[in-house]
Motif scaffolding. Structure first.
Motif, PDB file in Angstrom:
ATOM      1  N   LEU A  19      -3.882   7.165 -10.870  1.00 50.11           N
ATOM      2  CA  LEU A  19      -4.822   6.578  -9.923  1.00 50.11           C
ATOM      3  C   LEU A  19      -4.077   6.432  -8.596  1.00 50.11           C
ATOM      4  O   LEU A  19      -2.938   5.943  -8.571  1.00 50.11           O
ATOM      5  N   TYR A  20      -4.711   6.856  -7.528  1.00 50.62           N
ATOM      6  CA  TYR A  20      -4.024   6.813  -6.236  1.00 50.62           C
ATOM      7  C   TYR A  20      -4.947   6.188  -5.193  1.00 50.62           C
ATOM      8  O   TYR A  20      -6.093   6.618  -5.027  1.00 50.62           O
ATOM      9  N   LEU A  21      -4.460   5.154  -4.543  1.00 49.85           N
ATOM     10  CA  LEU A  21      -5.246   4.517  -3.478  1.00 49.85           C
ATOM     11  C   LEU A  21      -4.591   4.858  -2.139  1.00 49.85           C
ATOM     12  O   LEU A  21      -3.377   4.718  -1.980  1.00 49.85           O
ATOM     13  N   LYS A  22      -5.415   5.300  -1.207  1.00 51.96           N
ATOM     14  CA  LYS A  22      -4.871   5.776   0.072  1.00 51.96           C
ATOM     15  C   LYS A  22      -5.555   5.052   1.230  1.00 51.96           C
ATOM     16  O   LYS A  22      -6.784   5.154   1.387  1.00 51.96           O
ATOM     17  N   GLY A  23      -4.788   4.306   1.970  1.00 48.43           N
ATOM     18  CA  GLY A  23      -5.285   3.676   3.203  1.00 48.43           C
ATOM     19  C   GLY A  23      -6.492   2.776   3.012  1.00 48.43           C
ATOM     20  O   GLY A  23      -7.405   2.776   3.842  1.00 48.43           O
ATOM     21  N   ILE A  24      -6.481   1.978   1.931  1.00 49.52           N
ATOM     22  CA  ILE A  24      -7.650   1.126   1.659  1.00 49.52           C
ATOM     23  C   ILE A  24      -7.638  -0.104   2.578  1.00 49.52           C
ATOM     24  O   ILE A  24      -6.660  -0.847   2.650  1.00 49.52           O
ATOM     25  N   GLU A  25      -8.758  -0.290   3.276  1.00 48.84           N
ATOM     26  CA  GLU A  25      -8.922  -1.493   4.108  1.00 48.84           C
ATOM     27  C   GLU A  25     -10.298  -2.091   3.847  1.00 48.84           C
ATOM     28  O   GLU A  25     -11.282  -1.357   3.713  1.00 48.84           O
ATOM     29  N   ILE A  84      -4.095  -1.864   1.987  1.00 53.56           N
ATOM     30  CA  ILE A  84      -3.210  -1.216   1.012  1.00 53.56           C
ATOM     31  C   ILE A  84      -2.954   0.215   1.501  1.00 53.56           C
ATOM     32  O   ILE A  84      -3.761   1.117   1.236  1.00 53.56           O
ATOM     33  N   PRO A  85      -1.858   0.437   2.227  1.00 49.96           N
ATOM     34  CA  PRO A  85      -1.601   1.786   2.755  1.00 49.96           C
ATOM     35  C   PRO A  85      -1.580   2.843   1.652  1.00 49.96           C
ATOM     36  O   PRO A  85      -2.185   3.889   1.783  1.00 49.96           O
ATOM     37  N   GLN A  86      -0.843   2.564   0.563  1.00 54.23           N
ATOM     38  CA  GLN A  86      -0.932   3.457  -0.587  1.00 54.23           C
ATOM     39  C   GLN A  86      -0.433   2.762  -1.844  1.00 54.23           C
ATOM     40  O   GLN A  86       0.420   1.884  -1.796  1.00 54.23           O
ATOM     41  N   GLY A 141      -7.195 -15.892  -4.327  1.00 56.17           N
ATOM     42  CA  GLY A 141      -7.641 -15.600  -2.968  1.00 56.17           C
ATOM     43  C   GLY A 141      -6.820 -14.540  -2.254  1.00 56.17           C
ATOM     44  O   GLY A 141      -7.083 -14.227  -1.089  1.00 56.17           O
ATOM     45  N   CYS A 142      -5.816 -13.938  -2.929  1.00 56.99           N
ATOM     46  CA  CYS A 142      -4.967 -12.957  -2.224  1.00 56.99           C
ATOM     47  C   CYS A 142      -5.628 -11.586  -2.150  1.00 56.99           C
ATOM     48  O   CYS A 142      -5.136 -10.697  -1.455  1.00 56.99           O
ATOM     49  N   GLY A 143      -6.722 -11.368  -2.907  1.00 57.88           N
ATOM     50  CA  GLY A 143      -7.459 -10.107  -2.770  1.00 57.88           C
ATOM     51  C   GLY A 143      -7.412  -9.199  -3.988  1.00 57.88           C
ATOM     52  O   GLY A 143      -7.815  -8.035  -3.914  1.00 57.88           O
ATOM     53  N   LYS A 144      -6.967  -9.732  -5.118  1.00 60.24           N
ATOM     54  CA  LYS A 144      -6.831  -8.902  -6.331  1.00 60.24           C
ATOM     55  C   LYS A 144      -8.178  -8.328  -6.761  1.00 60.24           C
ATOM     56  O   LYS A 144      -8.320  -7.128  -7.002  1.00 60.24           O
ATOM     57  N   THR A 145      -9.182  -9.211  -6.865  1.00 59.95           N
ATOM     58  CA  THR A 145     -10.494  -8.765  -7.351  1.00 59.95           C
ATOM     59  C   THR A 145     -11.142  -7.816  -6.346  1.00 59.95           C
ATOM     60  O   THR A 145     -11.798  -6.852  -6.728  1.00 59.95           O
ATOM     61  N   THR A 146     -10.935  -8.089  -5.064  1.00 61.33           N
ATOM     62  CA  THR A 146     -11.491  -7.202  -4.034  1.00 61.33           C
ATOM     63  C   THR A 146     -10.956  -5.782  -4.236  1.00 61.33           C
ATOM     64  O   THR A 146     -11.713  -4.809  -4.219  1.00 61.33           O
ATOM     65  N   LEU A 147      -9.658  -5.674  -4.479  1.00 64.14           N
ATOM     66  CA  LEU A 147      -9.057  -4.346  -4.676  1.00 64.14           C
ATOM     67  C   LEU A 147      -9.605  -3.695  -5.952  1.00 64.14           C
ATOM     68  O   LEU A 147      -9.941  -2.505  -5.970  1.00 64.14           O
ATOM     69  N   LEU A 148      -9.714  -4.490  -7.010  1.00 61.91           N
ATOM     70  CA  LEU A 148     -10.236  -3.963  -8.277  1.00 61.91           C
ATOM     71  C   LEU A 148     -11.672  -3.458  -8.111  1.00 61.91           C
ATOM     72  O   LEU A 148     -12.039  -2.401  -8.623  1.00 61.91           O
ATOM     73  N   MET A 177       1.030  -9.546  -4.786  1.00 64.18           N
ATOM     74  CA  MET A 177       0.106  -9.551  -3.654  1.00 64.18           C
ATOM     75  C   MET A 177       0.083 -10.875  -2.931  1.00 64.18           C
ATOM     76  O   MET A 177       0.209 -11.930  -3.561  1.00 64.18           O
ATOM     77  N   LYS A 178      -0.054 -10.787  -1.631  1.00 65.99           N
ATOM     78  CA  LYS A 178      -0.187 -12.006  -0.822  1.00 65.99           C
ATOM     79  C   LYS A 178      -1.069 -11.673   0.374  1.00 65.99           C
ATOM     80  O   LYS A 178      -0.821 -10.656   1.050  1.00 65.99           O
ATOM     81  N   GLN A 179      -2.070 -12.473   0.596  1.00 66.23           N
ATOM     82  CA  GLN A 179      -2.943 -12.321   1.765  1.00 66.23           C
ATOM     83  C   GLN A 179      -3.353 -10.869   2.038  1.00 66.23           C
ATOM     84  O   GLN A 179      -3.162 -10.356   3.139  1.00 66.23           O
ATOM     85  N   GLY A 180      -3.862 -10.226   0.993  1.00 70.87           N
ATOM     86  CA  GLY A 180      -4.432  -8.890   1.163  1.00 70.87           C
ATOM     87  C   GLY A 180      -3.446  -7.746   1.197  1.00 70.87           C
ATOM     88  O   GLY A 180      -3.837  -6.592   1.374  1.00 70.87           O
ATOM     89  N   ARG A 181      -2.150  -8.057   1.029  1.00 70.84           N
ATOM     90  CA  ARG A 181      -1.136  -6.998   1.072  1.00 70.84           C
ATOM     91  C   ARG A 181      -0.273  -7.035  -0.170  1.00 70.84           C
ATOM     92  O   ARG A 181      -0.084  -8.105  -0.761  1.00 70.84           O
ATOM     93  N   ILE A 182       0.272  -5.864  -0.545  1.00 76.01           N
ATOM     94  CA  ILE A 182       1.216  -5.839  -1.667  1.00 76.01           C
ATOM     95  C   ILE A 182       2.621  -5.958  -1.081  1.00 76.01           C
ATOM     96  O   ILE A 182       3.041  -5.144  -0.259  1.00 76.01           O
ATOM     97  N   MET A 183       3.321  -7.019  -1.467  1.00 78.98           N
ATOM     98  CA  MET A 183       4.607  -7.345  -0.856  1.00 78.98           C
ATOM     99  C   MET A 183       5.787  -6.639  -1.538  1.00 78.98           C
ATOM    100  O   MET A 183       6.807  -6.374  -0.916  1.00 78.98           O
ATOM    101  N   GLN A 184       5.675  -6.410  -2.842  1.00 76.85           N
ATOM    102  CA  GLN A 184       6.772  -5.768  -3.573  1.00 76.85           C
ATOM    103  C   GLN A 184       6.218  -5.157  -4.843  1.00 76.85           C
ATOM    104  O   GLN A 184       5.360  -5.759  -5.512  1.00 76.85           O
ATOM    105  N   ILE A 185       6.705  -3.957  -5.180  1.00 78.89           N
ATOM    106  CA  ILE A 185       6.308  -3.311  -6.433  1.00 78.89           C
ATOM    107  C   ILE A 185       7.575  -2.944  -7.183  1.00 78.89           C
ATOM    108  O   ILE A 185       8.468  -2.309  -6.616  1.00 78.89           O
TER     109      ILE A 185
END
Ligand SMILES: Nc1ncnc2c1ncn2[C@@H]1O[C@H](COP(=O)(O)OP(=O)(O)OP(=O)(O)O)[C@@H](O)[C@H]1O
Length: 360
Positions: free
Chosen positions: A4-10, A25-27, A43-50, A211-219
């Motif tokens: 699964l690949y997510l590209k430039g999701i806003e 989520i840039p990628q 509230g960090c945006g997990k469900t929104t991304l899902l 995730m924090k505030q709509g961004r992925i901080m570390q993977i």
């Protein structure tokens, strides 16, 4: 290839009260057969991304790809997804078996085949013999097993899980995690799990994105993430209890009158940042370490007095004031008697376990 690949999701939610939210989520790649956990506070945006991945929400920008194919314009039911949510969301008027077989019916599969598949999937989730019941006749844990069976029976290309076990009690939750992990590995399912439960992510995931505030901080893989958090917020979120800001210079960390030897990190010169001193890596020196335990490197001894001492679940959780810094540690209650307030303690630590996060 079914990665699964997510590209430039806003995706933005803009409110007049300036309390807006932006997912960015840039990628992000979730490898085929991998269980990827998106972990973050409420509230960090997990469900929104899902929801974007599921096609339940259209992003402002960006694409979702499965293998090399974009699925952004494909409706949810045709994306080849299995989904399990916090609530089982079963059809109340249908039997358990009919609930599980429903997705196959939508695909036009014959009645005989779909009932056979539903039966075998109910067996895989430990619910043989429950097919004729209605959802209201099942416990919460059993209902979640049915929803897992319903998600898996169509052989999805990707499994999406949104806090699937958070409404269950702890014992059942553990049982369901084992069941899920077993099935996910057996079927080699590419899986995206969203959760705010650190333990759940660590038990289940091959890789975790914080995730924090709509961004992925570390993977990273769970252990790498735990051992190398790249920010003090992540260290604290993952349960580190001593995250101390100060200066590291030539192998010594200082803040106020507190001093900590950090051998092996001599490359830093007057570098500000955070030291992560995990409570489980701090140990009591049994008797005055300076006399009887001379084998312990004296530079690694911290002396202080107890300012808080609590017994909980077989361990003592103690706060020790060491110069200007209070430090927390926990140790099994059978190792020592309960430290009293004001008692002098000597502690030592494994310098290899220290993490320094420079402030840039
Ligand atoms: N339909 C919507 N309209 C406006 N704002 C929304 C909408 N859905 C979510 N939000 C806001 O977007 C942000 C992210 O919400 P989201 O549900 O994705 O977070 P979450 O990390 O899944 O949280 P939780 O763990 O509590 O479910 C929150 O600030 C939320 O209030």
């Amino acid at each position: 290839m079914n990665h699964l690949y997510l590209k430039g999701i806003e995706k933005g939610y803009y409110h007049s009260d300036s309390d807006s939210f932006e997912l960015n989520i840039p990628q992000l790649t979730i490898q085929e057969g991998e269980l990827f956990a998106l972990l973050g506070p409420s509230g960090c945006g997990k469900t929104t991304l899902l929801k974007v991945v599921a096609g339940l929400l259209e992003p402002d920008r960006g694409e979702v790809l499965l293998g090399d194919q974009t699925i952004s314009k494909i409706p949810t039911e045709k994306r080849g997804l299995g989904m399990v949510f916090q609530q089982a969301l079963l059809f109340p008027h249908m039997t358990v078996e009919a609930n599980v077989a429903f997705g196959l019916k939508m695909k036009g599969i014959s009645k005989g085949v779909r009932l056979e598949k539903a039966k075998s999937m109910l067996k895989a989730v430990g619910l043989s013999g429950f097919g004729d019941r209605f959802p209201a006749e099942l416990s919460g844990g059993q209902q979640q097993r049915v929803s897992l069976a319903r998600a898996l029976v169509t052989c999805p290309q990707v499994l999406l899980l949104d806090e699937p076990f958070s409404s269950l009690d702890p014992e059942l939750r553990e049982e369901m995690r084992d069941l899920l992990k077993g099935l996910q590995q057996d079927y080699k399912l590419t899986t995206l799990l969203v959760t705010h439960d650190v333990n759940e992510a660590f038990v289940l995931a091959d890789k975790i994105g914080i995730m924090k505030q709509g961004r992925i901080m570390q993977i990273d893989q769970p252990q790498i993430l735990y051992e190398n958090p790249n920010s003090p917020e992540i260290a604290l979120f993952l349960g580190a209890r001593n995250v101390i800001y100060g200066q590291l210079s030539q192998g010594v960390f200082r803040t106020g009158s507190f001093k900590l030897a950090v051998p092996g990190k001599e490359e830093f010169y007057q570098q500000s940042g955070w030291i992560v001193l995990r409570s489980e890596n701090l140990k009591l020196c049994p008797v005055p370490a300076s006399t009887e335990f001379s084998q312990i490197n004296r530079d690694l001894i911290l002396r202080g007095s107890v300012v808080k001492s609590v017994f909980s679940q077989g361990s003592y959780h103690v706060t020790v004031q060491i110069e200007s810094q209070s430090v927390n540690l926990s140790f099994p209650a059978d190792q020592s008697s309960k430290p009293g307030l004001g008692e002098a303690l000597e502690l030592t630590y494994d310098p290899q376990s220290l993490v320094f996060i420079p402030e840039y």
